[in-house]
Design a protein around this motif. Structure first.
Motif, short mmCIF file in Angstrom:
data_model
loop_
_atom_site.label_atom_id
_atom_site.label_comp_id
_atom_site.label_asym_id
_atom_site.label_seq_id
_atom_site.Cartn_x
_atom_site.Cartn_y
_atom_site.Cartn_z
N PRO A 147 0.81 -1.23 0.00
CA PRO A 147 0.00 0.00 0.00
C PRO A 147 0.84 1.28 0.00
O PRO A 147 0.40 2.32 -0.50
N GLU A 148 2.06 1.20 0.53
CA GLU A 148 2.90 2.40 0.54
C GLU A 148 3.41 2.79 -0.84
O GLU A 148 4.02 3.84 -1.02
N LEU A 149 3.12 1.94 -1.82
CA LEU A 149 3.50 2.30 -3.20
C LEU A 149 2.36 3.02 -3.93
O LEU A 149 2.48 3.33 -5.11
N LEU A 150 1.27 3.29 -3.23
CA LEU A 150 0.21 4.11 -3.83
C LEU A 150 0.74 5.52 -4.03
O LEU A 150 1.52 6.01 -3.20
N THR A 151 0.29 6.21 -5.05
CA THR A 151 0.63 7.62 -5.17
C THR A 151 -0.23 8.41 -4.18
O THR A 151 -1.28 7.91 -3.72
#
Ligand code: SAH
Length: 261
Positions: free
Chosen positions: A31-35
């Motif tokens: 999820p931390e790779l979401l913009t």
């Protein structure tokens, strides 16, 4: 400002508040790779239409009041046919809702995002597109495999391994001749064909290959193999997985940093 221009501005604003479809890339899993834009839209959405590849951790971030519609797809089985997905998007947008169409990775890379947006454009429904980190970028980074490298690979190609039964239109001779890293999406089932064609067209059997399963998630697995042994290695792997072909794959041994479960 004259009244007329004020009116036209008002008109625009009014039109803009009607429906909207945001086609959003959710990235490969972490999820931390979401913009930041994707994150904001997940919080603002009134309706979220999502695929199988969107991780539960990401779905947990969605506005709790939003209606969530699952239209998950498997490789050979579409739980909701594409035209029905198109209808769902249009129907909610035409009711004036803010719809987030959430897709794994990047919506324009093997995601049929183009088709969905074309359909909205034909109906004059307002849309926006938010790119995401595609699996090839995310999964290789977490596997410690640089897609290009000055010493080994001067380019990279993203290729679908979902090769049609009625014909394989890939130009295997050119794929085998470039000094590019080849990344196959949806390639597990066709790994035998991929290996065979690349060997026939001149790649060495010892060419390093990696299979990255569930990249960027706690369940990530990386299988390092060679082009000859690829079909055998693919039997141990599960979808979603990427196949990376090229010398850079071997750097996994040296650059592997991500500790999965
Ligand atoms: N739009 C997506 C790709 C959809 S096609 C993107 O840009 O990433 C589905 C294929 O993507 C899967 O079969 C697999 O090859 C790949 N894929 C998606 N998520 C993945 C992940 N976390 N790890 C490895 N491969 C993944």
């Amino acid at each position: 400002m004259t009244n007329t221009s004020e009116h036209s501005v008002m008109g625009t604003v009014e039109k803009r508040t009607k429906g909207l479809v945001s086609l959003v890339g959710a990235g490969p899993g972490d999820p931390e790779l979401l913009t930041m834009k994707a994150y904001r839209l997940l919080k603002q959405a009134e309706v979220v239409v999502y695929d199988r590849l969107v991780s539960p951790e990401i779905m947990a971030l969605v506005n709790q009041q939003a209606e969530q519609i699952y239209v998950g797809k498997k490789l050979d089985y579409h739980s909701v046919p594409q035209d029905q997905i198109n209808r769902i998007l249009a129907e909610h947008a035409l009711k004036g809702k803010h719809v987030v169409r959430l897709k794994g990775g990047d919506p324009f890379i093997f995601g049929r995002g183009g088709e969905e947006i074309e359909c909205l454009a034909e109906q004059h429904i307002r849309f926006e597109i938010v790119p995401g980190i595609t699996a090839a970028a995310g999964a290789t980074a977490y596997a410690g495999i640089p897609l290009t490298h000055r010493d080994y690979s001067q380019g990279v190609q993203f290729i679908t391994g979902h090769i049609k039964q009625d014909g394989d239109y890939l130009s295997w001779s050119s794929l085998a001749q470039t000094n590019h890293t080849l990344v196959f999406y949806m390639g597990l089932k066709q790994s035998g064909h991929i290996s065979e064609q690349l060997l026939l067209n001149g790649l060495e059997g010892s060419t390093p290959c990696a299979i990255i399963e569930r990249g960027t998630t706690a369940k990530q697995k990386v299988f390092l193999t060679t082009l000859t042994a690829l079909p055998q290695a693919a039997k141990q792997a599960e979808s979603p997985a990427l196949i990376v072909v090229g010398s850079v794959a071997k750097l996994h041994e040296k650059l592997n940093w991500f500790a999965a479960e």
